[in-house]
Design an enzyme around this catalytic site. Structure first.
Site, PDB file in Angstrom:
ATOM      1  CD  GLU A  80      -7.993  48.634   4.050  1.00 15.31           C
ATOM      2  OE1 GLU A  80      -7.133  47.824   4.441  1.00 15.31           O
ATOM      3  OE2 GLU A  80      -9.213  48.442   4.179  1.00 15.31           O
ATOM      4  CG  ASP A  98      -6.969  41.327  11.221  1.00 13.18           C
ATOM      5  OD1 ASP A  98      -6.234  40.323  11.106  1.00 13.18           O
ATOM      6  OD2 ASP A  98      -7.036  42.201  10.345  1.00 13.18           O
ATOM      7  CB  THR A 103      -2.489  43.191   7.398  1.00 15.06           C
ATOM      8  OG1 THR A 103      -3.469  42.319   7.956  1.00 15.06           O
ATOM      9  CG2 THR A 103      -3.163  44.173   6.459  1.00 15.06           C
TER      10      THR A 103
END
Length: 295
Positions: A80, A98, A103
């Protein structure tokens, strides 16, 4: 790289309720952009785990043992965030382009996939005077989209300030466990999987989200079970995990962005090929071409 799909739509993530022992709040309804409204097999899988809760709880801790959970956290962080220091990621936040908005945090909570909203709501309920509280209305508005409306400017700075609070870090840990770690580990145990299989389920839950569509965790599990029997069904554990990784890899390759599969090809598949079903150290793996080691 974080999960690129929104959660099942609109589905009740019963698994996280059942796996936490049955005393939780009513099931959470979450969305998937363009997804179906079929609840799929998530609920039956959760109900089956509930029926066998005592047997599951009596099994060895596996990935839930503190040392193994630390290993799992480092493995996920390597994929990640390209670091083994997963605790350095509480304050990390960016839009990686994305389609899931911002995020952030230790497993990539996303403003567009409901988990970030759940995290901030829970944290604010216990600590109302936190830097993220003013952004809750905007988080509710953008949930299910990649929009930053109402979040810019200021949200990223507020996230980093909140991450300095030990209570917010605890809230991230608890949300990770409730939504991803605990459901994945308990379902893997129900499927007769050892520590490696439990990690593979956990990583897939983080990466794909607990959706029932073909590109969600439960959809991937269904597809794998159509190819090979789980260990609890009398099948070969390695053959089943190979099938599961094949389906997970296909889901990654079918994406429009972030289609790198090295977390499977040069990490999980390597452990499986070595027959390291208990995920014993030393571990050596590659993600995005970078080599990592745990001894």
């Amino acid at each position: 790289m974080t999960r690129l799909v929104l959660f099942g739509a609109p589905i009740a993530i019963v698994a996280s309720i059942v796996f936490s022992g049955g005393d939780s709040e009513p099931p959470t309804v979450v969305r998937h952009a363009g997804g179906s409204s079929d609840s799929g097999s998530a609920a039956p899988a959760a109900e089956e785990a509930d029926d066998h809760a005592e047997e599951i709880d009596a099994l060895p801790p596996g990935l839930a043992a503190p040392a193994m959970k630390e290993t799992a956290s480092r493995l996920v962080s390597s994929a990640e965030a390209s670091t083994l220091d997963w605790r350095s990621q509480y304050g990390a936040i960016e839009d990686v382009g994305d389609g899931t908005g911002y995020t952030a945090g230790i497993v990539g909570f996303c403003s567009g996939t409901n988990d970030m909203l759940q995290l901030v709501e829970g944290y604010t309920e216990k600590h109302p005077d936190n830097p993220l509280a003013p952004f809750l209305p905007a988080l509710r508005t953008v949930d299910g989209s990649d929009s930053h409306e109402g979040l810019d400017p200021g949200f990223t700075d507020a996230w980093r300030r909140a991450a300095e609070d030990p209570q917010f870090r605890k809230a991230q840990d608890a949300t990770r466990d409730r939504l991803y770690f605990e459901p994945a580990v308990r379902l893997a145990k129900m499927d007769g999987l050892g520590t490696l299989g439990q990690f593979i389920y956990y990583d897939a839950m983080v990466l794909h989200g607990p959706g029932v569509e073909a590109d969600g965790f439960y959809g991937i599990r269904d597809a794998a079970m159509a190819v090979a029997d789980t260990a609890s069904e009398g099948g070969d554990e390695k053959a089943y995990l190979d099938a599961f990784l094949d389906q997970s890899r296909s889901a990654i390759k079918n994406r429009k962005v972030q289609r790198d599969t090295t977390r499977i090809d040069t990490a999980q598949r390597v452990f499986l090929r070595e027959g390291n079903l208990e995920l014993r150290k030393p571990l050596v793996w590659k993600v995005y071409g970078e080599t990592f080691r745990l001894t």
